[in-house]
Design a protein around this motif. Structure first.
Motif, PDB file in Angstrom:
ATOM      1  N   UNK A 117       4.039   8.163   0.141  1.00 58.59           N
ATOM      2  CA  UNK A 117       4.750   7.292   1.076  1.00 58.59           C
ATOM      3  C   UNK A 117       4.140   5.895   1.089  1.00 58.59           C
ATOM      4  N   UNK A 118       5.004   4.897   1.219  1.00 60.68           N
ATOM      5  CA  UNK A 118       4.580   3.507   1.352  1.00 60.68           C
ATOM      6  C   UNK A 118       4.132   3.282   2.796  1.00 60.68           C
ATOM      7  N   UNK A 119       3.088   2.466   2.978  1.00 54.44           N
ATOM      8  CA  UNK A 119       2.682   2.072   4.328  1.00 54.44           C
ATOM      9  C   UNK A 119       1.305   2.525   4.754  1.00 54.44           C
ATOM     10  N   UNK A 120       0.711   3.454   4.010  1.00 53.25           N
ATOM     11  CA  UNK A 120      -0.660   3.864   4.314  1.00 53.25           C
ATOM     12  C   UNK A 120      -1.336   4.316   3.024  1.00 53.25           C
ATOM     13  N   UNK A 121      -2.652   4.481   3.098  1.00 51.29           N
ATOM     14  CA  UNK A 121      -3.423   4.944   1.949  1.00 51.29           C
ATOM     15  C   UNK A 121      -3.976   6.333   2.252  1.00 51.29           C
ATOM     16  N   UNK A 122      -4.569   6.968   1.248  1.00 54.20           N
ATOM     17  CA  UNK A 122      -5.052   8.343   1.377  1.00 54.20           C
ATOM     18  C   UNK A 122      -5.946   8.530   2.596  1.00 54.20           C
ATOM     19  N   UNK A 123      -6.857   7.580   2.813  1.00 59.31           N
ATOM     20  CA  UNK A 123      -7.820   7.760   3.917  1.00 59.31           C
ATOM     21  C   UNK A 123      -7.145   7.787   5.293  1.00 59.31           C
ATOM     22  N   UNK A 124      -5.914   7.287   5.391  1.00 52.48           N
ATOM     23  CA  UNK A 124      -5.181   7.306   6.662  1.00 52.48           C
ATOM     24  C   UNK A 124      -3.981   8.258   6.616  1.00 52.48           C
ATOM     25  N   UNK A 125      -3.960   9.150   5.644  1.00 49.83           N
ATOM     26  CA  UNK A 125      -2.799  10.029   5.456  1.00 49.83           C
ATOM     27  C   UNK A 125      -2.883  11.242   6.382  1.00 49.83           C
ATOM     28  N   UNK A 126      -1.936  11.334   7.291  1.00 47.20           N
ATOM     29  CA  UNK A 126      -1.905  12.450   8.235  1.00 47.20           C
ATOM     30  C   UNK A 126      -1.752  13.786   7.502  1.00 47.20           C
TER      31      UNK A 126
ATOM     32  N   UNK B 121       0.846  -1.191   0.000  1.00 42.20           N
ATOM     33  CA  UNK B 121       0.000   0.000   0.000  1.00 42.20           C
ATOM     34  C   UNK B 121       0.880   1.240   0.000  1.00 42.20           C
ATOM     35  N   UNK B 122       0.456   2.217  -0.777  1.00 41.91           N
ATOM     36  CA  UNK B 122       1.116   3.512  -0.699  1.00 41.91           C
ATOM     37  C   UNK B 122       0.070   4.595  -0.918  1.00 41.91           C
ATOM     38  N   UNK B 123       0.387   5.774  -0.460  1.00 44.63           N
ATOM     39  CA  UNK B 123      -0.563   6.879  -0.462  1.00 44.63           C
ATOM     40  C   UNK B 123      -0.488   7.667  -1.768  1.00 44.63           C
ATOM     41  N   UNK B 124      -1.630   7.848  -2.403  1.00 42.34           N
ATOM     42  CA  UNK B 124      -1.678   8.608  -3.652  1.00 42.34           C
ATOM     43  C   UNK B 124      -1.583  10.113  -3.379  1.00 42.34           C
ATOM     44  N   UNK B 125      -1.679  10.505  -2.105  1.00 38.41           N
ATOM     45  CA  UNK B 125      -1.618  11.927  -1.744  1.00 38.41           C
ATOM     46  C   UNK B 125      -0.188  12.381  -1.443  1.00 38.41           C
ATOM     47  N   UNK B 126       0.529  11.602  -0.617  1.00 30.80           N
ATOM     48  CA  UNK B 126       1.878  12.029  -0.203  1.00 30.80           C
ATOM     49  C   UNK B 126       2.990  11.170  -0.801  1.00 30.80           C
TER      50      UNK B 126
END
Length: 136
Positions: free
Chosen positions: A99-108, A92-97
């Protein structure tokens, strides 16, 4: 007592897309790979059902940094070209920031930006995942 130790460097195959066929060399793969992390291996791979080959590097990817979407390289004629990167078997990686390890819905970062009305357009996407892996 110390907490769990998490690896920050992960061996990852990275594919280069958009390179002219004559530029696909192990030497170039090593040079490009060094900009992403320490290079473990570089090779050319066949693309299923096509004449083209893919240049790939296995690098120790630093997951404390956002994924790179592309890289600029200059050819023999000093012409700069942008080459797209694709990553094999990344989680999993975040399409917003990025970074690997989380997705957009959990992106600080996304939550913080949204809270102050500064939400940005997503710069990363599923297109960073390599569709074909392996195969020399």
């Amino acid at each position: 007592m110390t907490g769990p130790v998490f690896a920050t460097l992960v061996p990852t195959w990275v594919q280069l897309w958009g390179l002219p066929e004559q530029c696909k060399t192990r030497n170039l793969g090593s040079k490009v790979g060094e900009t992403l992390g320490s290079v473990l291996e570089t090779d050319l791979f066949s693309i299923r059902g096509k004449e083209d080959r893919s240049l790939k590097m296995k690098v120790m990817l630093d997951i404390t940094k956002p994924l790179r979407r592309s890289i600029k390289i200059s050819g023999n004629n000093q012409k700069v070209m942008e080459v797209n990167l694709k990553y094999e078997r990344i989680g999993n990686f975040c399409y917003y920031c990025g970074f690997i390890g989380h997705e957009v819905r959990n992106c600080q970062q996304n939550l913080e930006d949204t809270a102050v009305g500064q939400s940005k357009e997503e710069q990363w996407g599923s297109w960073l995942r390599a569709e074909q892996v392996g195969g020399k």
